[in-house]
Design an enzyme around this catalytic site. Structure first.
Site, PDB file in Angstrom:
ATOM      1  N   HIS A 316      51.123 -25.356  39.692  1.00  0.00           N
ATOM      2  CA  HIS A 316      50.715 -24.054  40.212  1.00  0.00           C
ATOM      3  C   HIS A 316      51.943 -23.308  40.689  1.00  0.00           C
ATOM      4  O   HIS A 316      52.871 -23.911  41.216  1.00  0.00           O
ATOM      5  CB  HIS A 316      49.723 -24.224  41.378  1.00  0.00           C
ATOM      6  N   ASP A 374      41.439 -25.882  38.292  1.00  0.00           N
ATOM      7  CA  ASP A 374      40.810 -26.013  36.980  1.00  0.00           C
ATOM      8  C   ASP A 374      40.609 -27.457  36.528  1.00  0.00           C
ATOM      9  O   ASP A 374      39.926 -27.706  35.541  1.00  0.00           O
ATOM     10  CB  ASP A 374      41.656 -25.282  35.925  1.00  0.00           C
TER      11      ASP A 374
END
Ligand code: ACO
Length: 440
Positions: A316, A374
């Site tokens: 991320h 996700d």
């Protein structure tokens, strides 16, 4: 000047930039929490230079009061409320109102909002015909984006400041109708008739009913599925200046209407490095299961710089620790599978094994790559019966209130200007024009 979150020393009120024997003083921009900024709006006029920051990884493009994110410590808050509390105690529409208005609604405000959502849930019949003309196997994200921009032709748009805009116009129209569009795009893809929204059902119930009931069979709504869906939409509701939100703000900065700005955000979300990762994660896990590849092999493949493959659902831009949303999603995923009596889902087993293998590997530890939101959402949506190509649509439904909140904040920001960055030109220097007959 030092990072505010990493020092207890007083932070200088200005920063100095020395270049070519000159010193330029740059003002400090104070946050209520988190990183301080250095204002560079006079950089070019005073130095003749521009800043260079690919991916805008070090650039704050606005001041925002909606979401606070501390990527080093895995903290996510909306208007001061921790994501853990919101995910546990709220329904999605409460969080949507929190993001858009800044306060959690009381019971009466919540009921009034639900009434408005119901009132605005149907699509103009003229729009319904659009669905017929999409080819078989159209990706629902393509349909969603096109249908959302089409809403601007059918419904009024926000033009003035938010204080002059009643919430029951564009905002509820969009929140309610996008859910209907999402369910209709699924029905279209499986060749079944559309199921219209019902005033008798709550937001998530309504979505599940439009997705899974049919004229010949009712759909029994499982309260645990409904709660999990609410939670997953909340987990996605906002994430400050992520790629799609930045697109929504950027498109809106030129004066574009809300629907068109959000349609652009949907397109940005579709990419596999952003919201499209939830579909890519399931495809990766299925590939491991079907090919018989070992998890260790996949981890090695992700580490190989000569191979473009990346471990989907990992890493991320902001989180350098476990994504708090991924932790909640993983726990909810297990609870839902247990509740549905699915027992052991081989894809969940592979996901857990993959996570353990990656988190024990120096490459992932050194680069601080952890599961992101996700990683576990797709397995959960699958257990609810939602097909893989709808996963990113689910993300879009969740992210919608965040996009709206940021668009409104941008519109009402006195410092707002059209987003128009500079560049460092690296092309040809001036050269003589050659007529076509003289070109070799
Ligand atoms: N697998 C393997 N290596 C990775 C991964 C990954 N998933 N993610 C990052 N890396 C490596 C990069 O190769 C890079 O290595 P290097 O320093 O040797 O060049 C380093 O870690 C830093 O990665 P960047 O790509 O520079 O980080 P950036 O902040 O630009 O990208 C992103 C973040 C796009 C999320 C990236 O981690 C990624 O591609 N992850 C996989 C896709 C994904 O899961 N996306 C969903 C993100 S969450 C969301 O949008 C909801």
């Amino acid at each position: 000047m030092q990072n505010g979150s990493q020092t207890e020393q007083p932070i200088p009120v200005t920063a100095e930039l020395q270049y070519d024997g000159r010193t330029v003083t740059l003002p400090r921009i104070d946050p209520s929490m988190g990183d301080h900024g250095i204002g560079i709006s006079r950089l070019r006029s005073e130095t003749g230079m521009v800043s260079y920051d690919p991916g805008l990884a070090n650039t704050a493009s606005c001041r925002s009061a909606i979401t606070y994110l501390d990527g080093e410590n895995g903290v996510l808050m909306h208007h001061g409320y921790a994501i853990e509390d919101l995910a546990q105690h709220c329904v999605f529409l409460e969080v949507a109102l929190l993001l858009i208005t800044g306060t959690l609604p009381n019971r009466e405000e919540r009921s009034q909002f639900t009434r408005l959502m119901n009132k605005n849930s149907m699509l103009h019949e003229g729009m319904i015909q659009f669905f017929d003309n999409y080819p078989e196997n159209s990706h629902p994200m393509a349909i969603l984006s096109a249908m959302v921009v089409s809403l601007s032709s059918f419904y009024p748009e926000i033009a003035g400041p938010i204080s002059e805009v009643p919430l029951d116009e564009t905002v509820t129209n969009l929140l309610s109708k996008m859910r209907t569009i999402a369910a209709f795009s699924y029905k279209k893809s499986i060749g079944e008739p559309f199921v219209y929204p019902s005033h008798k059902l709550r937001y998530c119930e309504n979505f599940l009913n439009m997705m899974f009931s049919s004229p010949v069979a009712d759909y029994q709504i499982d309260p645990v599925v409904e709660t999990t869906l609410n939670r997953f939409l909340i987990l996605h509701a906002d994430h400050e200046q992520n790629a799609s939100t930045t697109v929504v703000r950027g498109v809106g900065s030129s004066g574009t209407n809300l629907y068109a700005s959000i349609a652009a955000g949907i397109s940005s979300l579709w990419g596999t490095l952003h919201g499209g990762a939830n579909q890519a994660v399931i495809e990766m896990l299925e590939d491991i299961r079907n090919s018989g590849k070992r998890v260790k092999q996949i981890v090695e493949q992700a580490k190989d710089r000569s191979n473009p493959f990346r471990l989907m659902g990992f890493g991320h831009r902001v989180y350098k620790t476990y994504d708090p949303r991924a932790r909640i999603a993983k726990q909810s995923c297990r609870e839902l599978l247990d509740h549905l009596g699915i027992g052991r889902d081989p894809l969940l087993d592979i996901a857990v094994e993959l996570e353990e293998a990656a988190l024990a590997d120096d490459y992932f530890l050194e680069k601080k790559l952890y599961p992101n939101v996700d990683f576990y959402t797709g397995i959960t949506y699958r257990a609810m019966g939602i097909p893989t190509n709808m996963f990113t649509v689910m993300f879009a439904l969740g992210r919608l209130p965040g996009w709206i909140a940021h668009w409104l904040e941008m519109r009402n920001d006195p410092e707002q200007r059209i987003v128009r960055p500079r560049q460092i030109y690296v092309g040809q220097k001036p050269r003589a024009f050659v007529p076509v007959q003289e070109r070799g």
